[in-house]
Scaffold this active site. Structure first.
Site, PDB file in Angstrom:
ATOM      1  N   GLU A  70       0.826  -1.212   0.000  1.00 39.74           N
ATOM      2  CA  GLU A  70       0.000   0.000   0.000  1.00 39.74           C
ATOM      3  C   GLU A  70       0.857   1.258   0.000  1.00 39.74           C
ATOM      4  O   GLU A  70       0.500   2.268  -0.617  1.00 39.74           O
ATOM      5  CB  GLU A  70      -0.937   0.013   1.220  1.00 39.74           C
ATOM      6  CG  GLU A  70      -2.141  -0.892   1.111  1.00 39.74           C
ATOM      7  CD  GLU A  70      -1.817  -2.352   1.368  1.00 39.74           C
ATOM      8  OE1 GLU A  70      -0.707  -2.639   1.869  1.00 39.74           O
ATOM      9  OE2 GLU A  70      -2.657  -3.212   1.069  1.00 39.74           O
ATOM     10  N   HIS A 139     -10.667  -6.023   8.913  1.00 39.59           N
ATOM     11  CA  HIS A 139     -11.209  -5.829   7.560  1.00 39.59           C
ATOM     12  C   HIS A 139     -12.647  -5.342   7.589  1.00 39.59           C
ATOM     13  O   HIS A 139     -13.398  -5.558   6.641  1.00 39.59           O
ATOM     14  CB  HIS A 139     -11.166  -7.144   6.761  1.00 39.59           C
ATOM     15  CG  HIS A 139      -9.802  -7.707   6.556  1.00 39.59           C
ATOM     16  ND1 HIS A 139      -9.133  -8.419   7.520  1.00 39.59           N
ATOM     17  CD2 HIS A 139      -8.969  -7.653   5.483  1.00 39.59           C
ATOM     18  CE1 HIS A 139      -7.958  -8.788   7.053  1.00 39.59           C
ATOM     19  NE2 HIS A 139      -7.825  -8.336   5.824  1.00 39.59           N
TER      20      HIS A 139
END
Lengths: 337, 373
Positions: A70, A139
């Site tokens: 990321e 998540h």
């Protein structure tokens, strides 16, 4: 008018803007569906299926499939934005912002200010939020309150397919970094979506329903729960006005304050956590600027101050429900009666 | 027998209407009805409007009380003369079959707009009806689209072809209006009629569409059997500049609602869904530019620059003009200047008489068409 899902609406927005402006590029993990591996190319169109078909039409130079990093995605995207491209970067789960926040928070968000307005950073970061799939604590979060709190970032949280397309096109054409939050349980929601390109300006709330008794402000998936609650409450004679801010930064404070000036009662519904959250922010806004209009304490309906539970039964309790929203409306409506 | 018994059913206003709600009965059971009387208010997600009495009789039975929501075609009330027995009314109600149920079983698809590839871009249109009558072409006003004819087109489609066109820059048509001047619009309309195989038509134009209809009549008089101009632009210089600027600039719901309220005499006609439709239209790529261009070319400095209707009237084209007395966009007094035209100024209507006084406007158009045949 054709009915489209949020997934289709987002895909259409990306494709139309990429056709219109060659500077628009897509970058992220799996956005081309497994580039560099054997097997079918673009088999799924990203983990979310939103970027399907883009690599076929625009090629690997504009649909950039990255390794799982990321910080590299956001760093590359921020640099590309500062030097002339208009990247749409994908941060698959917003929960992962921690590993790449320097590029977003301390770099992209600061360029315009620190370079005296001479630099623009037309960067869009699409990212998934929300609980409800038993995806566990890492998540399932909705950390848009973090993005909202950063000067220099804009934060968009669509609740339906029509808004999703118009807001994403607006985000891509905006010259500042925009975090675009997509709720993972809403991709298949359908609405009437024009085939043509259109934009919805930031900072313009959608009044989903007009009402005179209680103002409800809700975000993303909570807009639908709140609408259901308002529908049921209407049958009891409680007339709720439902406001979907669409963007939390900028925030359409006028629409919220005007509404509370009429109703005198406010319920804020937010799937995020309660401390320093968007609900807290909106409650503070109203307490500060519409105190004289208030006829009852403001009620916040949020997740509790805990990580998101994995167990489906606990996760269900964690997320605000139609029932808990209706209860909050009852509390504020019944106050002092 | 039951030939004297008339069913009043839920109307279909616009393409998307599937059901409507009886908001209020404006006449009680037993009332003697005169054509033109407002009988019942119907509310849909898009619009609230009154249904008018079309033929005389007595309102014998209300089968759908206020507050009920029913599908299109469902029975609302029974109208018959006073001498029809109650038992016969009972039998009629019991035996009534909603035509919508039949329509669902037949294969005929609901009318949907189509696109044509014109010389100046793609244009959307809605066609309805067929028959020997002179075709009717409907041209909407600034910022509107073919949906604005929802009360008009179905009434005219009996026995003739009707076409409602989305003008360039509007509705589902391409948003590029080029120079945006009268010539460009008239070219585009004439080209569309060529492609649709319409050699000669009666043109019905509202507001800006009225000016365009008149412009086409001047340019191709052989093509125009007559003009029905509803609150047309193009008669005299005066126009409400606050409306034009407001409509061009408004981008927020509140502002759009305030501007749309200027269009009508009854504010209830402007529903939240109508405001939302205008907002959604205005957000489409190219619309802001098209609106600004049209306003600048047609209404520079808040005055009308192209007096196409005045010119057409002087040329002797057969013309009727319909205006709402309470028009706050283009003053109804302008009708007086059109001495050669048949003129009708309707009470209780603003700039949208074809929506606010739909039945009356439909009657006037039908009569004008019949007289010209």
């Amino acid at each position: 008018m054709p009915m489209k899902t949020i997934r289709q609406a987002l895909n259409e927005a990306l494709a139309q803007e990429m056709r219109r402006d060659p500077r628009v590029v897509v970058i992220g993990e799996d956005v081309a569906g497994g580039a560099g591996t054997p097997g079918q190319r673009d088999a799924y169109g990203g983990v979310l299926g939103v970027t399907k078909g883009l690599i076929g039409e625009f090629g690997p130079e504009r649909v950039i499939d990255t390794p799982i990093t990321e910080s590299a995605i956001m760093g590359a995207a921020a640099g590309a934005a500062a030097t002339g491209l208009r990247p749409v970067a994908e941060l698959m789960f917003s929960d992962f912002f921690g590993v790449c926040f320097d590029q977003i928070y301390n770099q992209a968000a600061k360029f315009r200010y620190m370079f005296g307005g001479k630099a623009t950073t037309p960067l869009v970061i699409r990212t998934m939020i929300g609980a409800g799939r038993s995806a566990a604590a890492q998540h399932s979060q909705s950390p848009y309150h973090v993005f909202t709190s950063v000067p220099g970032l804009k934060c968009v949280i669509p609740s339906n397919a029509y808004d999703a397309k118009g807001l994403l096109i607006q985000a891509i054409r905006d010259d500042d970094p925009v975090i675009f939050c997509e709720h993972k349980l809403m991709y298949d929601l359908r609405a009437e979506v024009p085939d043509e390109a259109y934009t919805i300006p930031f900072g313009e709330a959608n009044v989903v329903r007009d009402g005179e008794d209680v103002t409800i402000v809700a975000l993303a998936r909570m807009v639908h729960y709140a609408a259901e609650a308002a529908e049921a409450l209407a049958k009891e004679g409680i007339d709720c006005e439902l406001i979907d801010p669409r963007t939390t930064s900028p925030l359409d404070t006028d629409t919220i304050l005007d509404s509370v000036a009429r109703t005198g009662r406010l319920v804020v519904v937010d799937e995020g956590t309660p401390r320093c959250g968007v609900a807290a922010d909106i409650a503070a806004l109203v307490a500060e600027h519409a105190f004289a209009a208030l006829r009852a304490p403001i009620r916040r309906v949020t997740a509790p101050h805990t990580p998101v539970p994995f167990a489906p039964s606990l996760e269900k309790l964690y997320i605000p429900s139609v029932g808990s929203i209706a209860q909050a409306v009852h509390d504020t409506y019944g106050y002092g009666r | 027998m039951s030939a004297a018994i008339v069913a009043l059913t839920m109307p279909q206003w616009g393409l998307t209407m599937t059901e409507g709600k009886v908001a209020e009965w404006l006449k009680p059971e037993g009332a003697a009805l005169v054509p033109g009387d407002e009988l019942v208010e119907i509310e849909t997600s898009k619009i609230t409007n009154a249904m008018e009495v079309e033929q005389p009789g007595v309102l014998r039975r209300i089968t759908a009380p206020a507050g009920t929501t029913l599908p299109v075609g469902a029975l609302l009330a029974v109208i018959a003369e006073a001498d029809v027995a109650d038992a016969e009314i009972d039998r009629f109600v019991a035996g009534f079959v909603a035509p919508v149920a039949e329509a669902e079983t037949t294969a005929e698809p609901a009318a949907a707009p189509a696109m044509l590839e014109g010389a100046f871009g793609r244009l959307r249109y809605l066609e309805a009806g067929s028959g020997p009558g002179v075709p009717v072409v409907l041209l909407h006003g600034l910022g509107a689209d073919l949906g604005g004819w929802m009360f008009t087109q179905p009434a005219l489609a009996e026995g003739r072809r009707t076409i409602a066109l989305d003008l360039p820059g509007h509705g589902g048509s391409d948003k590029d209006v080029g120079p945006g001047d009268p010539a460009r619009f008239i070219d585009a309309i004439a080209d569309a009629l060529d492609r649709l195989g319409i050699d000669r038509a009666h043109l019905v134009g509202h507001s800006l569409g009225g000016a365009m209809a008149a412009g086409l009549a001047r340019r191709q008089p052989e093509r125009v059997a007559g003009l029905t101009l509803i609150a047309p632009a193009g008669v005299a210089p005066e126009i409400n500049d606050a409306f034009i600027q407001g409509f061009v600039q408004a981008s927020r719901r509140k502002d759009v609602a305030a501007v749309l309220a200027l269009l009508v005499y009854h504010p209830a006609l402007v529903s939240r869904s109508m405001v939302e439709d205008v907002l959604r239209y205005k957000r489409l790529d190219g619309v802001a530019e098209a609106m600004a261009r049209i306003a600048q070319v047609w209404f520079p400095g808040g005055r009308q620059a192209h007096l196409l209707v005045a010119e057409a009237a002087a040329s002797g084209v057969r013309m009727q003009v319909i205006w709402g007395r309470e028009d706050r966009v283009i003053p109804a007094a302008q009708a007086e200047a059109l001495a050669s035209a048949e003129r009708h100024v309707l009470e209780g209507a603003g700039h949208m008489p074809h929506m606010e006084k739909a039945a009356e406007v439909n009657r006037l158009i039908a009569r004008f068409l019949a007289a010209g045949a």
